[in-house]
Each structure stands twice: as C-alpha cells, then as structure tokens.
Design a protein around this motif. Structure first.
Motif, mmCIF file in Angstrom:
data_model
loop_
_atom_site.group_PDB
_atom_site.id
_atom_site.type_symbol
_atom_site.label_atom_id
_atom_site.label_comp_id
_atom_site.label_asym_id
_atom_site.label_seq_id
_atom_site.Cartn_x
_atom_site.Cartn_y
_atom_site.Cartn_z
ATOM 1 N N HIS A 130 36.405 35.911 45.066
ATOM 2 C CA HIS A 130 37.110 36.795 44.134
ATOM 3 C C HIS A 130 38.343 36.124 43.539
ATOM 4 C CE1 HIS A 130 39.575 37.618 47.738
ATOM 5 N NE2 HIS A 130 40.519 37.957 46.896
ATOM 6 N N VAL A 169 36.773 33.946 40.465
ATOM 7 C CA VAL A 169 36.268 34.677 39.298
ATOM 8 C C VAL A 169 37.448 35.385 38.632
ATOM 9 C CG1 VAL A 169 34.691 36.479 38.508
ATOM 10 C CG2 VAL A 169 34.038 34.985 40.411
ATOM 11 N N LEU A 213 39.878 37.779 35.944
ATOM 12 C CA LEU A 213 39.974 39.122 35.359
ATOM 13 C C LEU A 213 39.567 40.241 36.323
ATOM 14 C CD1 LEU A 213 38.428 38.308 31.857
ATOM 15 C CD2 LEU A 213 40.844 38.292 32.520
ATOM 16 N N LEU A 273 36.910 40.612 37.956
ATOM 17 C CA LEU A 273 35.515 41.011 37.763
ATOM 18 C C LEU A 273 34.723 41.034 39.059
ATOM 19 C CD1 LEU A 273 34.716 38.970 34.513
ATOM 20 C CD2 LEU A 273 35.197 41.420 34.688
ATOM 21 N N TYR A 274 35.255 40.352 40.072
ATOM 22 C CA TYR A 274 34.555 40.254 41.349
ATOM 23 C C TYR A 274 35.438 40.820 42.454
ATOM 24 C CZ TYR A 274 31.647 38.362 45.058
ATOM 25 O OH TYR A 274 30.836 38.243 46.152
ATOM 26 N N PHE A 276 30.400 42.744 42.222
ATOM 27 C CA PHE A 276 31.208 42.865 41.009
ATOM 28 C C PHE A 276 31.886 44.242 40.948
ATOM 29 C CE2 PHE A 276 27.793 39.829 40.230
ATOM 30 C CZ PHE A 276 28.507 38.728 39.807
ATOM 31 N N THR A 277 32.872 44.339 40.082
ATOM 32 C CA THR A 277 33.684 45.558 40.041
ATOM 33 C C THR A 277 33.358 46.491 38.877
ATOM 34 O OG1 THR A 277 35.409 44.391 38.780
ATOM 35 C CG2 THR A 277 35.638 44.432 41.189
ATOM 36 N N HIS A 278 32.519 46.061 37.920
ATOM 37 C CA HIS A 278 32.364 46.854 36.691
ATOM 38 C C HIS A 278 31.704 48.212 36.935
ATOM 39 C CE1 HIS A 278 28.875 44.096 36.969
ATOM 40 N NE2 HIS A 278 28.172 45.109 36.510
ATOM 41 N N ARG A 320 34.245 50.504 38.394
ATOM 42 C CA ARG A 320 35.233 50.831 37.359
ATOM 43 C C ARG A 320 34.695 51.922 36.436
ATOM 44 N NH1 ARG A 320 39.330 47.396 36.533
ATOM 45 N NH2 ARG A 320 38.128 45.653 37.394
#
Length: 271
Positions: free
Chosen positions: A228, A231, A233, A235-236, A257-259, A262
């Motif tokens: 993390h 990677v 922004l 994102l991970y 991943f976090t998207h 989110r």
C-alpha cells in the motif's frame, strides 16, 4: 511484390517477439517440470508451498517482536501476540481444507480438463495486464461476497464467522476460514484466468501474487516496503486497511483495493 501491410506490421511483430523472449527462458525451465505441472497433486502442493513460504517471514517477525522493539513498532496491534497454539490451529485448518476439499476438486478438474502446456511464453506486457485484470476481478468478487456475508446475519454466523475468530491478524489467519469460504474464494481465483484465456505462466503468476497479497493483508505489520506504500493515491488498502476490518468488522470489505469500499461508503482508513 512488397506487401506494405506486412512491412508496416514488422516493428510490432518484432516488439511482440522480443517481449515474449523475455519470459521464454523462465517458461522453458517451467516446462522442464511438465509431468509435475500435469499432476493432480500440483495445485495443492503449489498453493500450500507458496502460502507457507510467504507466511514464514512474518512468523519470524512475530517471534522477534517479543524481543526486539524495532520490530514491535511496525506491529499494527502491538498489545497482541501470536501464540503457538493459534499457529497450530491455523495450520491444521489450512491443511484440512486443502486435503479434504480442495484436493478432490483438483483431481476432478484434472480428469475433466487436462492441462495444456504451450511451448511459447506469453509476452510480458500481456502477462502483467492479465494479472492486474485478474486481481481487479477477484477484488470485486471478494468484496461482493464479503459484504453480503456481513450484511446477512445467517451467512455470517454459518460461513464467515470462523475467519473472524482472530481480531488481531497474523499471516496464518489469511486462510483460517471455513470450507464454504475457502472454496468460494478459491473458485473466484481459479475461474478468472480461465475467463480471460490466460497462458499457464500468467495463471501461475496471478496465483503467486494473489497469495502474497492475501498473506500481506493479514500479516499484522505495517512495514516500510508494504504494497500500500508503493501504490499511489490511496488506491490500495493493505495490511492496515484489512486489520481495521478484523477489529471493527463493519468497514473495509474489499481485500486489496479501496475503490469499492469508497463507492459503498464502507472505507475506513484510521482507528
């Protein structure tokens, strides 16, 4: 006569051949063990060996963390420690799931769909792109499965609660799961390379990366070289992200991943 289309395609063809040649020595070495790759024993042996190899460095850190303060400062829950009894329980359940459930299924798959090994290696860009797509697909599938099993109490109690036995994560808790969970996530991981038509080397690379990320997620340490941190922004999520899920149980459902969290409003980045 000169074929203009053929001439224009020559640079692209040559570039593709050069990319394939980068992996050809590795793939030729792997093909030297073709009888093992075609064996019904290979998937279980490969999975267990890779998994335990990745767990071993973190088990060493767990042993050192009780003696060396510099190791303890990277531990996400420094007040907790890993007992040998928990190590034995995690190993026992992992071996049980692999030998009693996964192995018979791999034998069935071996019988119905024999392994086909092509002589040529895949181009490196294609391998990297397909591994990434497989990870993104697995991340979505696991997120949906995970969220559903937390939102439906019966599913949580019956299938997923076993994985939450330990609120403090450690490497071997990555596969501390019931049979249904083990087989479900294993099916996602196995199906994605088949759906994409991946080369066997790409499939192996995806399995290695997927196992590593799962172990790292559960390792219990926020190390300077953790994925993390590499990677950008945010994102991970990584180990800190998943450790919060085991602590609070109502956030951070995606494994990597976090998207998705989110978008679902379930992302939490700090205590």
């Amino acid at each position: 006569r000169v074929n203009i289309t053929h001439v224009l395609n020559l640079p692209t063809m040559e570039a593709g051949e050069r990319m394939a040649m980068l992996l050809q020595p590795l793939w030729t070495f792997v093909l030297g063990h073709a009888p093992l790759l075609r064996s019904p024993f290979f998937p279980v042996l490969f999975s267990l060996c890779v998994y335990l190899s990745f767990c071993l460095p973190f088990l060493l850190l767990d042993a050192l963390s009780t003696r060396w303060a510099w190791v303890l400062r990277y531990k996400l829950q420094p007040q907790s420690s890993v007992s040998w009894s928990s190590v034995r329980r995690c190993l026992a359940l992992t071996l049980y799931n692999h030998l009693v459930f996964i192995f018979p299924l791999t034998v069935l798959h071996w019988y119905l769909r024999p392994v086909h090994l092509t002589e040529e290696a895949p181009p490196l860009p294609r391998l990297l792109a397909q591994v990434l797509v497989c990870l993104l697909l697995f991340d979505f599938q696991s997120f949906a499965w995970h969220l559903l099993h937390h939102r439906v109490p019966w599913l949580y109690r019956t299938f997923h609660k076993v994985h939450h036995t330990y609120t403090s994560t450690s490497a071997l808790t990555a596969e501390y799961s019931g049979t249904w969970e083990t087989l479900s996530l294993g099916l996602f991981a196995a199906a994605n390379p088949l759906l994409l038509g991946c080369h066997p080397l790409t499939e192996l690379a995806f399995f290695v990366v997927n196992i590593w990320l799962s172990v790292e997620d559960h390792c219990g340490y926020d190390l300077p070289w953790a994925t993390h941190r590499l990677v950008p922004l945010g994102l991970y999520g990584g180990a800190r992200h998943h450790d919060l899920h085991h602590l609070k149980s109502k956030c951070n459902f995606a494994p990597y991943f976090t998207h998705w969290d989110r978008l679902a409003g379930t992302l939490q980045t700090q205590d």
